[in-house]
Design an enzyme around this catalytic site. Structure first.
Site, mmCIF file in Angstrom:
data_model
loop_
_atom_site.group_PDB
_atom_site.id
_atom_site.type_symbol
_atom_site.label_atom_id
_atom_site.label_comp_id
_atom_site.label_asym_id
_atom_site.label_seq_id
_atom_site.Cartn_x
_atom_site.Cartn_y
_atom_site.Cartn_z
ATOM 1 N N VAL A 96 31.428 43.237 37.498
ATOM 2 C CA VAL A 96 30.891 43.831 38.722
ATOM 3 C C VAL A 96 32.041 43.884 39.723
ATOM 4 C CG1 VAL A 96 28.512 43.080 38.426
ATOM 5 C CG2 VAL A 96 30.115 41.586 39.544
ATOM 6 N N CYS A 97 32.038 44.852 40.592
ATOM 7 C CA CYS A 97 33.252 45.047 41.392
ATOM 8 C C CYS A 97 32.982 45.789 42.682
ATOM 9 C CB CYS A 97 34.271 45.908 40.667
ATOM 10 S SG CYS A 97 34.301 45.777 38.921
ATOM 11 N N THR A 98 34.035 45.872 43.485
ATOM 12 C CA THR A 98 34.048 46.770 44.633
ATOM 13 C C THR A 98 35.315 47.609 44.540
ATOM 14 O OG1 THR A 98 32.925 45.120 45.993
ATOM 15 C CG2 THR A 98 34.041 46.914 47.147
#
Ligand SMILES: *[C@@H]1O[C@H](CO)[C@@H](O)[C@H](O)[C@H]1NC(C)=O
Ligand SMILES: *[C@@H]1O[C@H](CO)[C@@H](O)[C@H](O)[C@H]1NC(C)=O
Ligand SMILES: *[C@@H]1O[C@H](CO)[C@@H](O)[C@H](O)[C@H]1NC(C)=O
Ligand SMILES: *[C@@H]1O[C@H](CO)[C@@H](O)[C@H](O)[C@H]1NC(C)=O
Ligand SMILES: *[C@@H]1O[C@H](CO)[C@@H](O)[C@H](O)[C@H]1NC(C)=O
Ligand SMILES: *[C@@H]1O[C@H](CO)[C@@H](O)[C@H](O)[C@H]1NC(C)=O
Length: 395
Positions: A142-144
């Site tokens: 999961v990331c930004t």
């Protein structure tokens, strides 16, 4: 294999809901400043550089890096095996991995099968376990990611890589075990051909796909996971069972980084190629206005969200939710990140201010393994290992 991985994921995701109030201090904080360049007691150091020579045979090209990283790589794999045994006790799953997955190596497209064989031999680790390790990233990231254009038209692309969701919370250390174990594997890779840089990437040693990369002067690319109930990891399971029409997501990003020669070509490949699981591709070019978030289902392109400075959209920012829908309330990293981007303003965008945004909780959280900053026109890629000392939100 992938079936049970999905099962744990869903199970724990459900258990997690309700336990967390993320929009209250100290988990959510005011926009940070003065965090760049990182320093101080919680700073874990810069990411080391390695060169991978694409003129070498795929089997050969990772050898010297993996010899360096053999120990931490085997530590992570031991941990993944423990988790697998927890899901299906008695060690049967790993027996299956060792027996079944090596047979699938030959089904991977060139050059990935050969590269994974090279990695396994250099690490002296069973082939199936290295393949499992490569599959894991497709499932638990999961990331930004954000691409922003400053007032002069210069583009910046930055990302936090958050990895290890639900892969074992270490109560004593108050950390995600796998996130800790992965830190020593983070590497910057300079991929060269004819002794010249083709592209650069921040990656994990032992992993042959790409999640973050830049073709200097041409484009920057990051991939974020897209959770989707219809689609999900069915494609991964189908691939294992023999339906091999789709491309592994991170193999596609690697191929695009290696072989696409323009922003438009990269955009076309990322929006049209059939893939095994839904994903977001965040792409930046080398000139004003060239940046977009491509929202993908397995078979089609659902949306391309473009930068549009005339419409005051001077950045595009993606976490793990469709941009036209609200994020999950227990996992809202998007609004805090946007708030800080807005507060920074287009005039003041730089590595410094982007790093500040990505250092603000909960954009920075216990899963954050690294922050990467890229400036395509300068051909500059910097990556930093991250830590989020208590009190810090688990994700
Ligand atoms: C977790 O904490 C224990 C001691 O409490 C320590 O021995 C261990 O190395 C820590 N693990 C990680 C991955 O930091
Ligand atoms: C590659 O470039 C380096 C540094 O410019 C140089 O020392 C080396 O001899 C070159 N190697 C080849 C094979 O051209
Ligand atoms: C990328 O952009 C910079 C700045 O506008 C320019 O100088 C450079 O020539 C561009 N590179 C390519 C390969 O187009
Ligand atoms: C890039 O293209 C070359 C030449 O066609 C090919 O040999 C190579 O496998 C491609 N790389 C990837 C990662 O697909
Ligand atoms: C950020 O600015 C944009 C454009 O002005 C606005 O639409 C958006 O609501 C703002 N978001 C936040 C979280 O402040
Ligand atoms: C721009 O960012 C820097 C670094 O965070 C900060 O010191 C400065 O005050 C900012 N300038 C403006 C005009 O906001």
């Amino acid at each position: 294999m992938a079936v049970s991985v999905c099962a744990v994921y869903i199970l724990l995701a459900v258990c997690g809901i309700g336990g967390l109030a993320q929009d209250v201090p100290p988990y959510t904080e005011d926009c940070r400043s003065g965090t760049y360049p990182p320093s101080g007691p919680t700073y874990k150091g810069p990411v080391p550089w390695y060169t991978v020579n694409l003129d070498q045979a795929p089997y050969e090209r990772w050898q010297s890096m993996i010899k360096d990283k053999k120990e931490p790589l085997n530590d992570v794999i031991q941990h993944i095996k423990k988790l697998a045994n927890f899901v299906i006790p008695s060690g049967k799953l790993i027996v299956l991995v060792d027996a079944l997955l090596p047979g699938l190596i030959g089904k991977l497209p060139y050059p990935f099968g050969e590269e994974i064989k090279g990695v396994a031999d250099a690490a002296e680790t069973p082939l199936g376990e290295i393949l499992l390790f490569n599959i894991f990233y497709e499932v638990f990231t999961v990331c930004t990611s954000v691409v922003a254009e400053d007032s002069s038209g210069k583009l910046y692309h930055a990302r936090n890589l958050d990895f290890g969701l639900f892969l074992g919370w270490d109560v004593k250390n108050s950390s995600w075990m796998i996130t800790e174990l992965l830190r020593p594997l983070v590497v910057n890779v300079n991929f060269v051909r004819n002794n010249k840089t083709v592209f650069m990437s921040t990656s994990f040693a032992g992993y042959v796909g790409m999640l973050t990369g830049m073709k200097p002067g041409i484009f920057t690319l990051t991939m974020n996971e897209r959770f989707s109930l219809d689609g999900g990891y069915i494609g991964v399971i189908e691939w294992i069972l023999g339906d091999r029409d789709g491309s592994w997501m991170s193999f596609l990003t690697r191929s695009v980084l290696e072989n696409a020669t323009s922003y438009d070509e990269a955009k076309a490949l990322l929006s049209k190629t059939q893939i095994l699981a839904p994903a977001y591709f965040i792409l930046g070019g080398n000139k004003s206005g060239d940046a977009c978030v491509i929202t993908r289902s397995r078979k089609s392109c659902l949306d391309i969200w473009e930068l549009d400075t005339k419409d005051d959209r001077w950045y595009v920012l993606e976490t793990n939710y469709d941009h036209w829908k609200p994020p999950l309330p227990i996992d809202n990293r998007r609004d805090p990140a946007k708030k800080c981007m807005n507060r920074t303003g287009q005039k003041n965008i730089s590595f410094t201010t982007m790093y500040d945004v990505l250092s603000t909780k909960p954009v920075l959280n216990k899963l954050t393994t690294y922050t990467a900053l890229m400036s395509v026109s300068d051909g500059k890629l910097e990556a930093y290992l991250r830590d989020c000392p208590d009190p810090c939100v688990p994700w």
